[in-house]
Enzyme design. Structure first.
Site, mmCIF file in Angstrom:
data_model
loop_
_atom_site.group_PDB
_atom_site.id
_atom_site.type_symbol
_atom_site.label_atom_id
_atom_site.label_comp_id
_atom_site.label_asym_id
_atom_site.label_seq_id
_atom_site.Cartn_x
_atom_site.Cartn_y
_atom_site.Cartn_z
ATOM 1 N N ARG A 84 0.860 -1.187 0.000
ATOM 2 C CA ARG A 84 0.000 0.000 0.000
ATOM 3 C C ARG A 84 0.897 1.238 0.000
ATOM 4 O O ARG A 84 1.754 1.385 0.872
ATOM 5 C CB ARG A 84 -0.898 -0.010 1.243
ATOM 6 C CG ARG A 84 -1.706 1.246 1.433
ATOM 7 C CD ARG A 84 -2.681 1.154 2.611
ATOM 8 N NE ARG A 84 -3.381 2.415 2.724
ATOM 9 C CZ ARG A 84 -3.200 3.300 3.720
ATOM 10 N NH1 ARG A 84 -2.379 3.026 4.720
ATOM 11 N NH2 ARG A 84 -3.860 4.433 3.725
ATOM 12 N N HIS A 128 -2.723 10.954 0.688
ATOM 13 C CA HIS A 128 -2.152 10.717 2.020
ATOM 14 C C HIS A 128 -1.502 12.031 2.455
ATOM 15 O O HIS A 128 -0.297 12.093 2.714
ATOM 16 C CB HIS A 128 -1.166 9.546 1.990
ATOM 17 C CG HIS A 128 -0.866 8.952 3.345
ATOM 18 N ND1 HIS A 128 -1.062 7.623 3.643
ATOM 19 C CD2 HIS A 128 -0.380 9.495 4.475
ATOM 20 C CE1 HIS A 128 -0.696 7.377 4.894
ATOM 21 N NE2 HIS A 128 -0.269 8.505 5.422
ATOM 22 N N GLU A 173 -7.180 8.708 6.318
ATOM 23 C CA GLU A 173 -7.400 9.344 7.617
ATOM 24 C C GLU A 173 -7.896 10.781 7.507
ATOM 25 O O GLU A 173 -7.203 11.726 7.922
ATOM 26 C CB GLU A 173 -6.113 9.279 8.457
ATOM 27 C CG GLU A 173 -5.610 7.866 8.666
ATOM 28 C CD GLU A 173 -4.371 7.792 9.562
ATOM 29 O OE1 GLU A 173 -3.801 8.833 9.907
ATOM 30 O OE2 GLU A 173 -3.989 6.660 9.934
ATOM 31 N N ASN A 299 -7.268 1.994 9.997
ATOM 32 C CA ASN A 299 -5.933 2.106 10.594
ATOM 33 C C ASN A 299 -6.110 2.080 12.099
ATOM 34 O O ASN A 299 -6.801 2.937 12.665
ATOM 35 C CB ASN A 299 -5.264 3.430 10.192
ATOM 36 C CG ASN A 299 -4.935 3.475 8.705
ATOM 37 O OD1 ASN A 299 -5.078 2.467 7.999
ATOM 38 N ND2 ASN A 299 -4.495 4.618 8.237
ATOM 39 N N TYR A 301 -4.130 1.813 15.862
ATOM 40 C CA TYR A 301 -2.879 1.853 16.630
ATOM 41 C C TYR A 301 -3.105 1.680 18.122
ATOM 42 O O TYR A 301 -2.356 0.994 18.798
ATOM 43 C CB TYR A 301 -2.145 3.187 16.391
ATOM 44 C CG TYR A 301 -1.558 3.262 15.009
ATOM 45 C CD1 TYR A 301 -0.295 2.741 14.745
ATOM 46 C CD2 TYR A 301 -2.287 3.803 13.949
ATOM 47 C CE1 TYR A 301 0.243 2.787 13.472
ATOM 48 C CE2 TYR A 301 -1.753 3.843 12.668
ATOM 49 C CZ TYR A 301 -0.492 3.335 12.438
ATOM 50 O OH TYR A 301 0.034 3.357 11.175
ATOM 51 N N GLU A 353 -3.413 -0.120 8.221
ATOM 52 C CA GLU A 353 -2.211 0.251 8.984
ATOM 53 C C GLU A 353 -2.328 -0.303 10.391
ATOM 54 O O GLU A 353 -3.386 -0.189 11.022
ATOM 55 C CB GLU A 353 -2.051 1.779 9.117
ATOM 56 C CG GLU A 353 -1.650 2.491 7.863
ATOM 57 C CD GLU A 353 -1.465 3.993 8.070
ATOM 58 O OE1 GLU A 353 -1.172 4.429 9.195
ATOM 59 O OE2 GLU A 353 -1.633 4.726 7.076
HETATM 60 O O1 IFM Z 1 2.831 7.622 9.906
HETATM 61 C C1 IFM Z 1 1.457 7.676 10.087
HETATM 62 C C2 IFM Z 1 0.744 7.474 8.766
HETATM 63 O O2 IFM Z 1 1.139 8.404 7.827
HETATM 64 C C3 IFM Z 1 -0.743 7.612 8.959
HETATM 65 N N1 IFM Z 1 -1.217 6.788 10.036
HETATM 66 C C4 IFM Z 1 -0.504 6.813 11.283
HETATM 67 C C5 IFM Z 1 0.981 6.608 11.040
HETATM 68 C C6 IFM Z 1 1.736 6.640 12.375
HETATM 69 O O3 IFM Z 1 1.550 7.853 13.023
#
Ligand code: IFM
Length: 462
Positions: A84, A128, A173, A299, A301, A353
């Site tokens: 990606r 992006h 995002e 995404n 985290y 992500e």
């Molecule tokens: O690096 C970023 C990415 O560009 C977008 N999502 C979160 C990642 C980590 O912060």
């Protein structure tokens, strides 16, 4: 030695499951002024004193623009079946409208061809974050004209890359673009206005829907979707104030994007809270935004913990933290996916992500990043648990292929499974890259055994 971090090995994923790694243009390409590329808002933002922690910029980054062939070999050697990446709008259309830049278009066409030749499916993100600065000079995403400029740009990319790619993502995002770029101002373009933030988010969503319609009208038959950064949002305490705040923040992060896309409506509680700062919405906009998508990228985290007085700190939570001070909370991924499955008619989901920055140390040519391996292992396990409960997940991509420019943190935070020495541009597999490679081999073996079992059952061999 017994194998470590094997939670994810308890699961056999579908044979056609997509396993990938992800990057984005500004974070890796460099060559910010090469071959006719125009400046992006991130080129400008990097020049603002204090905007980037280490005062760095994207001029060189990982030199991927020059080293892309070796990088494709690197990706292939991981054993992934997907990559990606994003297209830099100002590289292919320097002013964001008008003339296109052949050199930029060729770069991405060659990259796509090389990936396909290696059996790696290209997942292309159109935005992006690196908006052409020339469009920002006219108001950027707050200006409704940018919506049509984006559709024109996306149409040109489709003309060049066509149905050879595996999927197109409109935006990565949109919450980050809107809120961090226009409300807190810690990301480009560095504005601080809630009303602008909300107008920007509406225009991003509108351009998403219009792009789906335009690309399909042009004959696009590969999956089209959007990528959202999502988390479960939880109150810091069970006080009524914290709980109310958590509901509102869930509205701003998740429902503000999911509701219009899947229910053709913006959430009432967020709208009421915005009052006069609510975006201007024209008749028909929500019909366009709700244009059916083929997939949704998520995404993930960490979770989001909120307190009414803003006093909550991750250091108090008791959970392990990564190098960004983000809580490591794999259960949050299953909780999020299961909740989304209950609340929305989901198309196939891709985890586009997932990963973490950790304080890596390169010692004698090796990075023994066990913390990152543990993170990825636990999250793949959490993902499998959500799938076992019926959530339709088709793929998982690690953020990131290699260390890169981590926005306002500069190069100090390393998310890669491949280490980059920025002085020499040498790429070195971290232990996590070897782990991912082994995990993918293991998955293929499991598939092989499962298929052999099926064949034996069909032919009556035991
Ligand atoms: O690096 C970023 C990415 O560009 C977008 N999502 C979160 C990642 C980590 O912060």
């Amino acid at each position: 030695m017994s194998p470590k971090h094997t939670l994810s090995r308890a699961h056999t994923f579908p044979a056609d499951f997509v396993w990938g790694v992800a990057t984005s243009s500004f974070q890796i390409e460099g060559a910010a002024q090469a071959d006719g590329k125009g400046p992006s808002i991130w080129d400008s933002f990097c020049q603002v004193p204090g905007a980037i922690a280490d005062a760095s910029n994207g001029l060189v980054a990982c030199e991927h623009y020059d080293r892309w062939q070796a990088d494709v070999d690197l990706i292939a050697s991981l054993g992934v079946n997907a990559y990606r990446f994003s297209v830099s709008w100002p590289r292919v259309q320097p002013l964001g409208q008008g003339a296109f830049n052949e050199a930029g278009l060729n770069f991405y066409a060659q990259l796509v061809d090389a990936l396909i030749a290696k059996g790696i499916a290209p997942y292309v993100t159109l935005n992006h974050w690196d908006l052409p600065q020339a469009l920002q000079d006219q108001g950027g995403w707050a200006n409704r004209d940018t919506v049509q400029h984006f559709v024109n740009y996306a149409s040109e990319i489709f003309k060049r890359l066509g149905n050879r790619v595996a999927a197109y993502t409109t935006h990565n995002e949109p919450w980050v673009i809107a809120v961090l770029g226009h409300e807190s101002g810690i990301f480009a373009p560095g504005l601080k206005s809630r009303a602008t933030t909300m107008q920007v988010s509406h225009h991003l969503l509108l351009s998403h829907g219009m792009t789906l319609q335009a690309l399909r009208a042009q004959g696009c038959n590969v999956p089209l979707g959007i990528v959202l950064n999502l988390s479960p949002t939880v109150p810091a305490s069970d006080s009524a104030a914290d709980q109310a705040k958590a509901i509102l923040e869930d509205g701003r992060l998740l429902r503000w994007y999911m509701d219009p896309i899947f229910k053709k409506v913006y959430p009432q509680d967020v709208m009421a809270d915005l009052g006069s700062e609510a975006p201007h919405i024209e008749p028909g906009d929500l019909d366009i935004i709700a244009t059916p998508m083929d997939y949704l990228g998520v995404n993930y985290y960490t979770r989001s913990v909120v307190s009414a007085d803003g006093s909550w700190k991750p250091q108090n939570s008791g959970l392990p933290l990564n190098d960004m001070d983000w809580e490591i909370f794999p259960e949050g991924l299953s909780q999020l996916l299961i909740r989304m499955h209950q609340d929305y008619p989901l198309p196939p989901i891709y985890i586009t992500e997932n990963g973490g920055a950790f304080p890596d140390a390169l010692k004698v040519g090796q990075v023994d990043d066990q913390d990152r391996i543990r993170y990825i292992d636990q999250h793949i396990d959490a993902l499998a648990q959500a799938m076992a409960q019926g959530v339709p997940v088709n793929g998982y991509m690690v953020w990131s292929l290699m260390d890169n420019f981590e926005w306002s943190s500069g190069y100090a935070k390393r998310f890669g499974i491949v280490h980059v020495d920025y002085a020499s541009q040498k790429r070195t597999f971290k232990a996590s890259a070897h782990w991912y490679q082994d995990f993918l081999t293991y998955q293929r073996q499991q598939q092989h055994h499962a298929n052999a079992g099926k064949t034996a059952a069909i032919t009556g061999v035991d």
